[in-house]
Design a protein around this motif. Structure first.
Motif, PDB file in Angstrom:
ATOM      1  N   GLN A  47       0.876  -1.062   0.015  1.00 32.37           N
ATOM      2  CA  GLN A  47       0.040   0.034  -0.010  1.00 32.37           C
ATOM      3  C   GLN A  47       0.945   1.088  -0.098  1.00 32.37           C
ATOM      4  O   GLN A  47       1.780   1.250   0.575  1.00 32.37           O
ATOM      5  CB  GLN A  47      -0.931  -0.062   1.317  1.00 32.37           C
ATOM      6  CG  GLN A  47      -2.076  -0.771   0.824  1.00 32.37           C
ATOM      7  CD  GLN A  47      -3.083  -0.308   2.063  1.00 32.37           C
ATOM      8  OE1 GLN A  47      -2.788  -0.073   3.020  1.00 32.37           O
ATOM      9  NE2 GLN A  47      -4.487  -0.430   1.598  1.00 32.37           N
ATOM     10  N   SER A  48       0.483   2.290  -0.658  1.00 29.27           N
ATOM     11  CA  SER A  48       1.210   3.436  -0.885  1.00 29.27           C
ATOM     12  C   SER A  48       2.401   3.270  -1.529  1.00 29.27           C
ATOM     13  O   SER A  48       3.252   4.248  -1.331  1.00 29.27           O
ATOM     14  CB  SER A  48       1.086   4.153   0.345  1.00 29.27           C
ATOM     15  OG  SER A  48       0.165   4.783   1.102  1.00 29.27           O
ATOM     16  N   SER A  49       2.873   2.317  -2.431  1.00 28.09           N
ATOM     17  CA  SER A  49       4.124   2.189  -2.750  1.00 28.09           C
ATOM     18  C   SER A  49       4.190   3.075  -3.912  1.00 28.09           C
ATOM     19  O   SER A  49       5.410   3.216  -4.460  1.00 28.09           O
ATOM     20  CB  SER A  49       4.459   0.677  -3.089  1.00 28.09           C
ATOM     21  OG  SER A  49       3.331   0.418  -3.674  1.00 28.09           O
ATOM     22  N   GLY A  50       3.126   3.466  -4.415  1.00 36.60           N
ATOM     23  CA  GLY A  50       3.007   4.261  -5.671  1.00 36.60           C
ATOM     24  C   GLY A  50       2.465   3.481  -6.960  1.00 36.60           C
ATOM     25  O   GLY A  50       2.719   4.181  -8.144  1.00 36.60           O
ATOM     26  N   LYS A  51       1.741   2.448  -6.853  1.00 35.11           N
ATOM     27  CA  LYS A  51       1.260   1.685  -7.857  1.00 35.11           C
ATOM     28  C   LYS A  51       0.183   2.537  -8.726  1.00 35.11           C
ATOM     29  O   LYS A  51       0.365   2.584  -9.873  1.00 35.11           O
ATOM     30  CB  LYS A  51       0.122   0.430  -7.322  1.00 35.11           C
ATOM     31  CG  LYS A  51       1.033  -0.523  -6.806  1.00 35.11           C
ATOM     32  CD  LYS A  51       0.279  -1.727  -6.497  1.00 35.11           C
ATOM     33  CE  LYS A  51      -1.077  -1.496  -5.627  1.00 35.11           C
ATOM     34  NZ  LYS A  51      -0.994  -0.684  -4.576  1.00 35.11           N
ATOM     35  N   SER A  52      -0.725   3.418  -7.905  1.00 36.75           N
ATOM     36  CA  SER A  52      -1.606   4.200  -8.835  1.00 36.75           C
ATOM     37  C   SER A  52      -0.712   5.150  -9.554  1.00 36.75           C
ATOM     38  O   SER A  52      -1.213   5.599 -10.811  1.00 36.75           O
ATOM     39  CB  SER A  52      -2.771   4.669  -7.870  1.00 36.75           C
ATOM     40  OG  SER A  52      -3.148   3.570  -7.066  1.00 36.75           O
ATOM     41  N   SER A  53       0.074   5.708  -9.027  1.00 33.73           N
ATOM     42  CA  SER A  53       0.686   6.868  -9.548  1.00 33.73           C
ATOM     43  C   SER A  53       1.469   6.268 -10.895  1.00 33.73           C
ATOM     44  O   SER A  53       1.630   6.985 -11.705  1.00 33.73           O
ATOM     45  CB  SER A  53       1.703   7.493  -8.611  1.00 33.73           C
ATOM     46  OG  SER A  53       1.327   7.792  -7.409  1.00 33.73           O
ATOM     47  N   LYS A 216       9.316   6.859  -5.804  1.00 32.59           N
ATOM     48  CA  LYS A 216       9.800   7.973  -4.751  1.00 32.59           C
ATOM     49  C   LYS A 216      11.375   8.103  -4.673  1.00 32.59           C
ATOM     50  O   LYS A 216      11.729   8.284  -3.449  1.00 32.59           O
ATOM     51  CB  LYS A 216       9.336   7.491  -3.431  1.00 32.59           C
ATOM     52  CG  LYS A 216       7.867   7.284  -3.424  1.00 32.59           C
ATOM     53  CD  LYS A 216       7.099   7.033  -1.927  1.00 32.59           C
ATOM     54  CE  LYS A 216       5.499   6.675  -2.103  1.00 32.59           C
ATOM     55  NZ  LYS A 216       4.913   6.372  -0.945  1.00 32.59           N
ATOM     56  N   ASP A 218      12.561  10.564  -5.446  1.00 38.16           N
ATOM     57  CA  ASP A 218      12.898  12.131  -4.870  1.00 38.16           C
ATOM     58  C   ASP A 218      12.604  11.947  -3.406  1.00 38.16           C
ATOM     59  O   ASP A 218      13.019  13.217  -2.886  1.00 38.16           O
ATOM     60  CB  ASP A 218      11.903  12.940  -5.562  1.00 38.16           C
ATOM     61  CG  ASP A 218      10.510  12.500  -5.376  1.00 38.16           C
ATOM     62  OD1 ASP A 218      10.393  11.243  -5.549  1.00 38.16           O
ATOM     63  OD2 ASP A 218       9.614  13.369  -5.115  1.00 38.16           O
ATOM     64  N   ASN A 246       7.182  10.141  -9.512  1.00 44.72           N
ATOM     65  CA  ASN A 246       5.673  10.358  -9.639  1.00 44.72           C
ATOM     66  C   ASN A 246       5.443  11.752  -8.934  1.00 44.72           C
ATOM     67  O   ASN A 246       6.352  12.265  -8.139  1.00 44.72           O
ATOM     68  CB  ASN A 246       4.848   9.385  -8.825  1.00 44.72           C
ATOM     69  CG  ASN A 246       4.867   7.904  -9.425  1.00 44.72           C
ATOM     70  OD1 ASN A 246       4.981   7.794 -10.851  1.00 44.72           O
ATOM     71  ND2 ASN A 246       5.080   6.846  -8.869  1.00 44.72           N
ATOM     72  N   ARG A 247       4.201  12.041  -9.244  1.00 45.94           N
ATOM     73  CA  ARG A 247       3.879  13.335  -8.478  1.00 45.94           C
ATOM     74  C   ARG A 247       3.669  13.124  -6.907  1.00 45.94           C
ATOM     75  O   ARG A 247       3.366  12.035  -6.507  1.00 45.94           O
ATOM     76  CB  ARG A 247       2.377  13.799  -8.840  1.00 45.94           C
ATOM     77  CG  ARG A 247       2.369  14.115 -10.433  1.00 45.94           C
ATOM     78  CD  ARG A 247       0.915  14.530 -10.883  1.00 45.94           C
ATOM     79  NE  ARG A 247      -0.062  13.407 -10.698  1.00 45.94           N
ATOM     80  CZ  ARG A 247      -1.279  13.545 -10.770  1.00 45.94           C
ATOM     81  NH1 ARG A 247      -1.802  14.577 -11.042  1.00 45.94           N
ATOM     82  NH2 ARG A 247      -2.091  12.524 -10.458  1.00 45.94           N
ATOM     83  N   GLN A 249       2.269  13.994  -3.323  1.00 40.95           N
ATOM     84  CA  GLN A 249       0.930  14.418  -2.606  1.00 40.95           C
ATOM     85  C   GLN A 249       0.538  15.800  -2.919  1.00 40.95           C
ATOM     86  O   GLN A 249      -0.508  16.287  -3.428  1.00 40.95           O
ATOM     87  CB  GLN A 249       0.561  14.053  -1.308  1.00 40.95           C
ATOM     88  CG  GLN A 249      -0.687  13.872  -0.783  1.00 40.95           C
ATOM     89  CD  GLN A 249      -1.655  13.001  -1.552  1.00 40.95           C
ATOM     90  OE1 GLN A 249      -1.348  11.895  -1.759  1.00 40.95           O
ATOM     91  NE2 GLN A 249      -2.616  13.571  -1.871  1.00 40.95           N
TER      92      GLN A 249
HETATM   93  N1  LIG Z   1       7.032  12.348  -3.984  1.00 46.20           N
HETATM   94  C1  LIG Z   1       6.775  11.324  -4.393  1.00 46.20           C
HETATM   95  N2  LIG Z   1       5.492  11.142  -4.064  1.00 46.20           N
HETATM   96  C2  LIG Z   1       5.015   9.904  -4.685  1.00 46.20           C
HETATM   97  C3  LIG Z   1       5.640   8.981  -5.532  1.00 46.20           C
HETATM   98  N3  LIG Z   1       5.177   8.031  -6.015  1.00 46.20           N
HETATM   99  C4  LIG Z   1       3.878   7.968  -5.191  1.00 46.20           C
HETATM  100  N4  LIG Z   1       4.016   9.377  -4.303  1.00 46.20           N
HETATM  101  C5  LIG Z   1       2.910   9.636  -3.415  1.00 46.20           C
HETATM  102  O1  LIG Z   1       2.786   8.408  -2.703  1.00 46.20           O
HETATM  103  C6  LIG Z   1       1.250   8.394  -2.017  1.00 46.20           C
HETATM  104  C7  LIG Z   1       0.940   6.962  -2.417  1.00 46.20           C
HETATM  105  O2  LIG Z   1       0.879   6.754  -3.854  1.00 46.20           O
HETATM  106  P1  LIG Z   1      -0.158   5.771  -4.623  1.00 46.20           P
HETATM  107  O3  LIG Z   1       0.232   5.994  -6.045  1.00 46.20           O
HETATM  108  O4  LIG Z   1      -1.527   6.564  -4.245  1.00 46.20           O
HETATM  109  O5  LIG Z   1       0.170   4.518  -4.184  1.00 46.20           O
HETATM  110  P2  LIG Z   1      -0.674   3.090  -4.318  1.00 46.20           P
HETATM  111  O6  LIG Z   1       0.408   2.143  -4.298  1.00 46.20           O
HETATM  112  O7  LIG Z   1      -1.526   3.238  -5.390  1.00 46.20           O
HETATM  113  O8  LIG Z   1      -1.539   3.214  -2.839  1.00 46.20           O
HETATM  114  P3  LIG Z   1      -2.920   2.252  -2.696  1.00 46.20           P
HETATM  115  O9  LIG Z   1      -3.583   2.226  -4.129  1.00 46.20           O
HETATM  116  O10 LIG Z   1      -3.362   3.080  -1.503  1.00 46.20           O
HETATM  117  O11 LIG Z   1      -2.081   0.932  -2.296  1.00 46.20           O
HETATM  118  C8  LIG Z   1       0.556   9.498  -2.965  1.00 46.20           C
HETATM  119  O12 LIG Z   1       0.307  10.376  -2.042  1.00 46.20           O
HETATM  120  C9  LIG Z   1       1.647   9.816  -3.885  1.00 46.20           C
HETATM  121  O13 LIG Z   1       1.415  10.943  -4.231  1.00 46.20           O
HETATM  122  C10 LIG Z   1       7.015   9.520  -5.964  1.00 46.20           C
HETATM  123  O14 LIG Z   1       7.798   8.987  -6.783  1.00 46.20           O
HETATM  124  N5  LIG Z   1       7.377  10.790  -5.075  1.00 46.20           N
END
Ligand SMILES: Nc1nc2c(ncn2[C@@H]2O[C@H](COP(=O)(O)OP(=O)(O)OP(=O)(O)O)[C@@H](O)[C@H]2O)c(=O)[nH]1
Length: 615
Positions: A47-53, A216, A218, A246-247, A249
């Motif tokens: 979770q929150s690893s950035g998959k959606s991004s 991430k 950055d 990615n972008r 938050q």
């Molecule tokens: N600064 C930065 N933030 C990132 C990066 N990738 C993801 N984030 C942030 O990390 C958070 C989680 O990213 P998501 O893409 O929602 O991650 P996810 O894995 O899809 O999360 P879930 O669907 O909740 O499991 C978001 O606030 C993003 O903006 C990155 O490469 N750099």
């Protein structure tokens, strides 16, 4: 050469067809799955690893639901189709085939609503995928499957099992040998603790089909970098690692445009003191191209095996369809035809049992050859023709006036009494053959494949056949009893004509005194004469009873076992016929599934053929 577009498009089309028919990775299916034979890319990560991004930056659009907790609760099959430069971007869901979405905010809402439609608002998860196609000049041809994020704890409102359920679902996709794993790990966490890498290592130990993605970059602590990972030193994979920015938050909150975000990412790598030398192999655009090329080459290499697996399955399904039988026709004429066809199949098998070819008919001969002679032999003629009984019967027949020359009446009574005993074995033969026939009906019904579909018809045929056998048995009994009665009604004169001479010749001496008509020897001789006569009749019946039985039962069974049933059938109306053909529901269901599957596989074969032609 086949174009990349056509190959990935081919798999896209087959995948969609699979989903329409309920065949999808991770699904529970008794059929071999075509889906599983198709290469696909599954996105996994904690979770929150950035998959959606990552997905969004590959697409170049904001369209995935965001929120806290487990947002992705059904697999999302994302099919990207590259369109001509300048054409309008739009999205389409498989479950809403007529609607084109140009507003990607609406796409996000629809994903959310469609998720809830199956899982309810209870935050459950479901393996039934949502299919989304995006047509855009800014994408490469690629199919990605977004899966729920691996998690360690359930949040409020979610069942305790959700942690395991998610892992099981994700695993069911990534463990398939045709699945390319896009394993997302955040760079600001130790790679050794990455959920994605943990699972990938388990299902793909050689790292053949795993693409490591590090997000991430950055957000890493100042003074640290991820070069050990990106250059393959920390964790070796057959494919190169790709770093992503990615972008943040904050960017998302500020609605930073995806295209702008891509540009910023490019700048990040180009200007990075750590990663500058890798800039051309980093970033989401590069990742998309890399995946697309890889997917295309995997598909190309798999086409022959997919084709042969499709052909094999088509053969299997066709033979199963033959086995299950064709669906029932709607008009009464065709239904009657089906019933008759099934009846004939049964009759044919039944006849084969009687005529040889199938076992069982020989048991009838067993009745004639063993049972009947044995029963005849066992008849109590010794008792009936004992000296005492012969004397009693002859004396009773004589009355007050003893016979003068031969005891005519006595003979008749002794013979009649003896012949009566033949009824038993005669009737027993009829019954024995009846049971053999009944058993053969039972067997033949079991062996008639065509009947298996129709439990009602099967029961009706069995009842009709057994009812007919009862009738034949009654008739046969009457006939054999008649044979016995015929023997009593007229005795064979010739036999007796010869008797006195034999008696007189026996002495050999004309001078010898005539035997004492009332002495023991006289009665013994009467007994012995009757016994020879009865023996002669017994031999006759041993031959004629089988003839009667075959005539009345066996021949009838062969010729007109279902004759009455056919007459009744002719009077039935459409509705009643349909009732006869009411199939076992499980079988109907199986046929339907088979037919659908066959359609899918044939469509898939056509698709593959059409791509081959464009080479
Ligand atoms: N600064 C930065 N933030 C990132 C990066 N990738 C993801 N984030 C942030 O990390 C958070 C989680 O990213 P998501 O893409 O929602 O991650 P996810 O894995 O899809 O999360 P879930 O669907 O909740 O499991 C978001 O606030 C993003 O903006 C990155 O490469 N750099």
């Amino acid at each position: 050469m086949t174009t990349m577009e056509s190959l990935i498009g081919l798999v896209n089309r087959i995948q969609r067809a699979c989903t329409v028919l309920g065949d999808y990775g991770g699904g529970d299916n008794s059929f071999s799955s075509l889906w599983e034979a198709l290469p696909s890319v599954a996105v996994v990560g904690g979770q929150s690893s950035g998959k959606s991004s990552v997905l969004e930056s590959i697409v170049g659009r904001d369209f995935l639901p965001r929120g806290s907790g487990i947002v992705t609760r059904r697999p999302l099959v994302l099919q990207l189709h590259k369109t001509d430069e300048g054409s309008q971007e739009y999205a389409e869901f498989l479950h809403l085939p007529k609607r084109r979405f140009t507003d990607f905010g609406a796409v996000r809402n629809e994903i959310q609503e469609e998720t809830d439609r199956i899982t309810g608002k209870t935050k459950q998860i479901s393996p039934v995928p949502i299919h989304l196609s995006i047509y855009s000049p800014n994408v490469v041809n690629l199919t990605l499957i977004d899966l729920p994020g691996l998690t360690k704890v359930a949040i409020e409102g979610q069942p305790e099992t959700i942690v395991d359920d998610i892992e099981t679902m994700v695993r069911s996709y990534v463990e398939k040998p045709n699945c390319i794993i896009l394993a997302i790990s955040p760079a600001n966490q130790d790679i050794a603790t990455s959920d994605a890498m943990k699972l990938a290592r388990e299902v793909d130990p050689s790292g053949d089909r795993t693409f490591g993605v590090l997000t991430k970059l950055d957000l890493m602590d100042k003074g640290t970098n991820a070069l050990d990972v990106l250059e393959g030193r920390s964790y070796r994979l057959q494919q190169p690692w790709v770093g992503i920015v990615n972008r943040s938050q904050a960017d998302i909150n500020k609605n930073v445009d995806m295209i702008v975000a891509r540009r910023k990412e490019r700048e990040y790598f180009a200007t990075s003191p750590d990663y500058g030398h890798l800039a051309s192999k980093m970033g989401s655009e590069y990742l998309a191209k890399l995946l697309s090329q890889h997917l295309e080459s995997v598909i190309r290499s798999r086409i022959p095996s997919i084709t042969s697996s499709i052909n094999k399955t088509i053969d299997e399904l066709e033979s199963e369809m033959d086995h299950l039988g064709r669906p029932i026709a709607l008009d009464a004429g065709a239904q009657l035809y089906t019933v008759l066809e099934v009846c004939r199949a049964f009759e044919r098998i039944f006849k084969e049992h009687l005529d040889g070819g199938r076992p069982g008919g020989d048991r009838i001969y067993g009745v004639f050859d063993n049972q009947l002679p044995a029963a005849l032999k066992k008849l109590p003629f010794d008792r009936h023709l004992s000296l005492q009984n012969v004397r009693r019967v002859v004396s009773e027949a004589d009355g007050y006036q003893p016979h003068l020359i031969a005891p005519e009446q006595g003979y008749r009574r002794l013979i009649e009494g003896a012949l009566n005993y033949f009824r038993g074995p005669a009737e027993a033969s009829v019954d024995a053959v009846h049971f053999v026939l009944k058993e053969l009906v039972r067997k033949s019904i079991g062996e008639t494949q065509e009947l298996k579909r129709f439990p009602t018809l099967q029961a009706d045929i069995a009842a009709a056949a057994n009812e007919a056998l009862e009738r034949f048995r009654d008739e046969s009994k009457k006939t054999v009893v008649r044979l016995v009665d015929m023997e009593s009604s007229y005795l064979t004169v010739d036999f007796f004509r010869k008797l006195p001479q034999e008696v007189e010749n026996k002495g050999g001496n004309p001078q010898a005194p005539v035997t004492d008509r009332y002495g023991e020897g006289h009665f013994r001789r009467i007994g012995s004469n009757v016994s020879s006569y009865v023996g002669m009749v017994s031999d006759t019946l041993k031959n004629t009873i089988p003839k009667a039985v075959v005539f009345c039962q066996v021949k009838e069974a062969k010729q007109s076992l279902l004759t009455r049933f056919y007459t009744q059938l002719g009077k039935k109306e459409g509705k009643q016929l349909l009732q006869l053909l009411d199939e076992d529901p499980a079988l109907m269901e199986r046929r339907q599934q088979c037919a659908k599957r066959l359609e899918l596989y044939k469509a898939a074969r056509d698709e593959i053929d059409s791509v081959s032609w464009t080479r």
